[in-house]
Write a protein that holds these residues in place. Structure first.
Motif, PDB file in Angstrom:
ATOM      1  N   GLU A  68       0.921  -1.303   0.109  1.00 24.44           N
ATOM      2  CA  GLU A  68      -0.038   0.122  -0.059  1.00 24.44           C
ATOM      3  C   GLU A  68       0.883   1.148  -0.129  1.00 24.44           C
ATOM      4  N   ARG A  69       2.034   1.325   0.855  1.00 25.64           N
ATOM      5  CA  ARG A  69       2.750   2.467   0.712  1.00 25.64           C
ATOM      6  C   ARG A  69       3.540   2.594  -0.590  1.00 25.64           C
ATOM      7  N   ILE A  71       2.456   1.978  -3.458  1.00 22.71           N
ATOM      8  CA  ILE A  71       1.552   2.378  -4.384  1.00 22.71           C
ATOM      9  C   ILE A  71       0.939   3.882  -3.983  1.00 22.71           C
ATOM     10  N   GLN A  72       0.815   4.230  -2.773  1.00 18.43           N
ATOM     11  CA  GLN A  72       0.553   5.501  -2.154  1.00 18.43           C
ATOM     12  C   GLN A  72       1.718   6.638  -2.525  1.00 18.43           C
ATOM     13  N   THR A  73       3.032   5.895  -2.490  1.00 17.26           N
ATOM     14  CA  THR A  73       3.942   7.019  -2.589  1.00 17.26           C
ATOM     15  C   THR A  73       3.847   7.682  -4.179  1.00 17.26           C
ATOM     16  N   ALA A  74       3.768   6.429  -4.931  1.00 17.56           N
ATOM     17  CA  ALA A  74       3.747   6.978  -6.447  1.00 17.56           C
ATOM     18  C   ALA A  74       2.713   7.860  -6.737  1.00 17.56           C
ATOM     19  N   LEU A  75       1.627   7.539  -6.313  1.00 15.02           N
ATOM     20  CA  LEU A  75       0.292   8.396  -6.331  1.00 15.02           C
ATOM     21  C   LEU A  75       0.528   9.843  -5.801  1.00 15.02           C
ATOM     22  N   ASP A  76       1.021   9.715  -4.510  1.00  9.58           N
ATOM     23  CA  ASP A  76       1.236  11.149  -3.761  1.00  9.58           C
ATOM     24  C   ASP A  76       2.217  11.973  -4.657  1.00  9.58           C
ATOM     25  N   ARG A  77       3.274  11.250  -4.831  1.00 16.36           N
ATOM     26  CA  ARG A  77       4.375  11.902  -5.754  1.00 16.36           C
ATOM     27  C   ARG A  77       4.147  12.214  -7.131  1.00 16.36           C
ATOM     28  N   PHE A  78       3.591  11.507  -7.796  1.00 19.25           N
ATOM     29  CA  PHE A  78       3.429  11.640  -9.217  1.00 19.25           C
ATOM     30  C   PHE A  78       1.986  11.597  -9.809  1.00 19.25           C
ATOM     31  N   GLY A 115       2.671 -10.931  -2.943  1.00 21.90           N
ATOM     32  CA  GLY A 115       3.164  -9.712  -3.187  1.00 21.90           C
ATOM     33  C   GLY A 115       2.780  -9.210  -4.149  1.00 21.90           C
ATOM     34  N   PRO A 116       3.036  -9.829  -5.610  1.00 20.31           N
ATOM     35  CA  PRO A 116       2.512  -9.218  -6.786  1.00 20.31           C
ATOM     36  C   PRO A 116       1.053  -9.166  -6.830  1.00 20.31           C
ATOM     37  N   VAL A 117       0.350 -10.133  -6.314  1.00 20.41           N
ATOM     38  CA  VAL A 117      -1.043 -10.010  -6.198  1.00 20.41           C
ATOM     39  C   VAL A 117      -1.624  -8.605  -5.488  1.00 20.41           C
ATOM     40  N   LEU A 118      -0.966  -8.764  -4.480  1.00 24.10           N
ATOM     41  CA  LEU A 118      -1.198  -7.141  -3.593  1.00 24.10           C
ATOM     42  C   LEU A 118      -1.071  -6.051  -4.501  1.00 24.10           C
ATOM     43  N   LEU A 119       0.379  -6.001  -4.914  1.00 24.21           N
ATOM     44  CA  LEU A 119       0.687  -4.585  -5.498  1.00 24.21           C
ATOM     45  C   LEU A 119      -0.335  -4.406  -6.790  1.00 24.21           C
ATOM     46  N   THR A 120      -0.618  -5.341  -7.449  1.00 27.63           N
ATOM     47  CA  THR A 120      -1.391  -5.273  -8.774  1.00 27.63           C
ATOM     48  C   THR A 120      -2.704  -4.774  -8.461  1.00 27.63           C
ATOM     49  N   ARG A 121      -3.271  -5.427  -7.366  1.00 30.60           N
ATOM     50  CA  ARG A 121      -4.602  -4.889  -6.981  1.00 30.60           C
ATOM     51  C   ARG A 121      -4.604  -3.531  -6.418  1.00 30.60           C
ATOM     52  N   ALA A 122      -3.679  -3.036  -5.780  1.00 28.65           N
ATOM     53  CA  ALA A 122      -3.448  -1.700  -5.357  1.00 28.65           C
ATOM     54  C   ALA A 122      -3.333  -0.774  -6.384  1.00 28.65           C
ATOM     55  N   ALA A 123      -2.674  -1.123  -7.468  1.00 28.38           N
ATOM     56  CA  ALA A 123      -2.200  -0.336  -8.619  1.00 28.38           C
ATOM     57  C   ALA A 123      -3.467  -0.152  -9.719  1.00 28.38           C
ATOM     58  N   LEU A 124      -4.254  -1.082  -9.764  1.00 22.78           N
ATOM     59  CA  LEU A 124      -5.311  -1.519 -10.760  1.00 22.78           C
ATOM     60  C   LEU A 124      -6.027   0.190 -11.087  1.00 22.78           C
TER      61      LEU A 124
END
Length: 259
Positions: A68-69, A71-78, A115-124
Motif C-alpha cells: 500500500e505504501r 502504491i501510495q508513494t507513487a500516487l502522492d508524488r506523481f 506480493g505481486p497480487v497485492l501490488l497489482t490490486r492496489a495499482a489497478l
C-alpha cells in the motif's frame, strides 16, 4: 508517453537495478522497492546523479502495508502509475518436497505470489485509467521443472497463470509474464553456495559451469527488455508468457532504444 511513472520491486541489485536504470535512461520516473535499504538508496542515488527521478520505498512486498505504501508513494508524488514491474522474488527453499518446511513454503509464496497480487490490486485503478502495464518477472523454471525447485517453479507457474487471468479480467491494461533467462545475479550466487548436495548434480554443475566459463549474461540486456516492455508492450500481447530475447521483443527493444 511523457515521463511515465513505473514501479519496480526487487530494485536494489541485479535485474531490478538494471531495469530501473534502463527505465530512467528512457525518461521514466521510477519508484523503487527492495528490502535492502542501503543498496536501494544507492541505486536511487545513481539514477538521480544521471539526471533521473527516483523515489524509494524500503520493505518486504509480502507485507500488505508495504504494498500500500509503495502504491501510495507513487500516487502522492506523481499522481499516477503507468506500469508495475513485479520483480522481487526468492529462490529458497532449495529442497525436495518431502524435506521443505511449511514455513519456508509459506514465506516463499508470500513474496513470489501474494506480493505481486497485492501490488497489482492496489495499482489497478490508476493502471486502468492510464491503460498501463503489469510486467511479472517469471522464469523458465515455470515450464521446465527441476528437482528441489518445487517452490520456485510453482510460484512462477502461478505468476504466469495470474498474468493470463489478469489479461482476461482487465481489458484496459496489458499484462505480461517475462522470463529473463539465466543471468549473473545474487540468485546464481545462491545456487552455487547452497545447491551442492541438494540440487541434482547435473543441474548444479550446469550452473557452476556457466559461471566458471564466464557465460552468465549480464542483467543489463534483459533489464533493457523489461523496461521497453513496461513502456511499450503491445496490448495484443496481453496475457502471454514470453522470453526476453524473442525476435518480436528484440525488434521492439531496437525500435525504442535506437540512437
Amino acid at each position: 508517453m511523457s515521463q511515465p511513472i513505473v514501479l519496480i520491486t526487487g530494485a536494489s541489485r541485479g535485474l531490478g537495478e538494471a531495469t530501473a536504470r534502463a527505465l530512467a535512461q528512457m525518461g521514466a520516473r521510477v519508484v523503487l522497492n527492495a528490502r535492502s535499504s542501503d543498496d536501494l538508496v544507492a541505486v536511487a542515488g545513481r539514477i538521480r546523479s544521471a539526471g533521473g527521478t527516483a523515489e524509494v520505498v524500503v520493505g518486504d512486498v509480502s507485507a500488505p502495508e508495504i504494498c500500500e505504501r509503495l502504491i501510495q508513494t507513487a500516487l502522492d508524488r506523481f499522481g499516477r502509475i503507468d506500469a508495475l514491474i513485479n520483480n522481487a522474488a526468492m529462490l529458497e527453499p532449495i529442497a525436495a518436497i518431502g524435506d521443505a518446511e511449511r514455513d519456508d513454503w509459506t514465506r516463499h509464496m508470500a513474496v513470489n505470489v501474494i506480493g505481486p497480487v497485492l501490488l497489482t490490486r492496489a495499482a489497478l485503478a490508476s493502471l486502468r485509467s492510464r491503460k498501463g502495464r503489469v510486467i511479472n518477472v517469471s522464469s523458465g523454471a515455470a515450464v521446465h521443472p527441476k528437482a528441489t525447485w518445487a517452490a520456485y517453479g510453482a510460484s512462477k507457474s502461478a505468476l504466469n497463470h495470474l498474468t493470463t487471468v489478469l489479461a482476461l479480467e482487465e481489458p484496459e491494461i496489458t499484462a505480461l509474464a517475462v522470463a529473463p533467462g539465466i543471468i549473473d545475479t545474487e540468485m546464481q550466487a545462491l545456487i552455487r553456495e547452497r545447491g551442492k548436495g541438494t540440487m541434482q548434480e547435473k543441474d548444479y554443475q550446469r550452473f557452476v559451469g556457466l559461471h566458471e566459463r564466464g557465460e552468465l549474461r549480464s542483467p543489463d540486456e534483459p533489464g533493457r527488455a523489461l523496461a521497453v516492455l513496461a513502456l511499450h508492450a503491445p496490448h495484443e500481447w496481453s496475457g502471454m508468457f514470453v522470453t526476453w530475447d524473442e525476435d518480436r521483443i528484440t525488434e521492439l527493444v531496437q525500435q525504442h532504444t535506437a540512437s
